[in-house]
Design a protein around this motif. Sequence first.
Motif, short mmCIF file in Angstrom:
data_model
loop_
_atom_site.label_atom_id
_atom_site.label_comp_id
_atom_site.label_asym_id
_atom_site.label_seq_id
_atom_site.Cartn_x
_atom_site.Cartn_y
_atom_site.Cartn_z
N TYR A 116 -12.90 3.07 12.04
CA TYR A 116 -11.71 3.94 11.82
C TYR A 116 -11.01 4.11 13.25
O TYR A 116 -11.95 4.35 14.42
N HIS A 166 -6.66 3.29 4.93
CA HIS A 166 -7.23 2.50 3.82
C HIS A 166 -6.33 0.91 4.02
O HIS A 166 -5.20 1.06 4.64
N TYR A 167 -6.95 -0.02 3.75
CA TYR A 167 -6.47 -1.36 3.47
C TYR A 167 -5.13 -1.62 2.43
O TYR A 167 -4.49 -2.45 2.61
N TYR A 168 -4.96 -0.29 1.71
CA TYR A 168 -3.93 -0.35 0.68
C TYR A 168 -3.58 0.90 0.85
O TYR A 168 -4.02 1.93 1.27
N ASN A 193 -13.23 0.90 2.43
CA ASN A 193 -11.72 0.84 2.17
C ASN A 193 -10.92 0.86 3.38
O ASN A 193 -9.61 1.39 3.47
N GLY A 194 -11.47 0.97 4.66
CA GLY A 194 -10.85 1.31 5.79
C GLY A 194 -9.64 0.20 6.28
O GLY A 194 -9.81 -0.97 5.76
N GLY A 195 -8.70 0.73 6.74
CA GLY A 195 -7.29 -0.08 7.11
C GLY A 195 -7.65 -1.35 8.02
O GLY A 195 -7.10 -2.37 8.17
N GLY A 198 -11.01 1.54 -4.47
CA GLY A 198 -10.46 0.50 -3.56
C GLY A 198 -10.25 -0.93 -4.44
O GLY A 198 -11.11 -1.47 -4.62
N SER A 220 -3.27 3.13 9.77
CA SER A 220 -3.55 2.94 8.52
C SER A 220 -5.00 3.60 7.98
O SER A 220 -6.03 3.14 8.57
#
Length: 332
Positions: A282, A292-294, A123-125, A148, A290
């Motif tokens: 990260y 997360h990507y969300y 779920n990484g940005g 995610g 960020s």
Amino acid sequence: MKRIILAILLAAGVMYVVLLCNLWRTSNYWFPPTDADRKGQLIGCTFKAAISSLIKGDNFYPFLCINNFIKVSWDHGSHKLDLPYGIRGAERYFHLALSRLKNCDLFTEDDGPSCKKCVVVGNGGILRNKSLGETIDSYDVVIRMNNGPVLGYEEDVGRKTTFRLFYPESVFPDTIHYDPNTTAVLVVFKTPDLKWLWDLLSGQHLIRTNAFWKKPATQMIYKANQIRILDPTIIKKTAYEFLHLPTALSKHEKPKHPTTGLIAIAFAFHICSEVHLAGFKYNFEDRNSSLHYYGDDTMSLMIQSEYHDISAEQRFLKELVDRSIVVNLTEE
């Protein structure tokens, strides 16, 4: 008085043995009879050499099954450990939760070849604006974790979800995220997790939620035939063999456990012939980047985590890439 206490203890011991015998009675196979062909699929799969060296041929079925989980737990040594890496003291609750599930299959007969190329999507940005959605969807198996989302982020993360690992505090609460093609895998960290699953699948109303670090979902968006329970052995292997987390702590030390992402990677090693990653890098140098990507969470939340050893996880991920055990699609 001593004789009375001794009689009570002996009676309790007899009852425990009877319970184990009843559960073992239908546990004559490592895999349940209805899932015997799944055993052949796993063992017959030619794993990538690097993965085989990592799991050392320890290729066991990843999900617990109602008719043999006691035997399997004894074979794995899980009966000697409390949650989250064993079943000791929670056998009754495992039995109750598993009794509500329809099956424990890994793949269906329509899922194509037994040796599968998998991608584990973190779920990484770093996934933002990478446009990896189409690439991710091209894999045989797509493994995601927690909440995610796919909806609204398809261009970067794809649409397909084969497995989604979760725990009560991280499962989607809204049916808008429901996917009929997803197998939802419960990662059990504590006994209330099992009671929570039992309550939801039995139509009970949750009364006490103080055992959770945040309020869990009050409805289960997945159907009973979509839900599995992960064998704690995979979590134990992730913690002790992959991350080398301490097996003994002082009175003042808080235990650290693997993230769901690392557990998902370990899960993939046991079911996939080849494993690729996306969204696991990260930026620790920028606390405001960020997470997360969300959403709007930043790296500061991850850095401050007392529950996970993020540095150990990043070292392990680097080792996986350096040894060509995995391919990182978001490596920069």
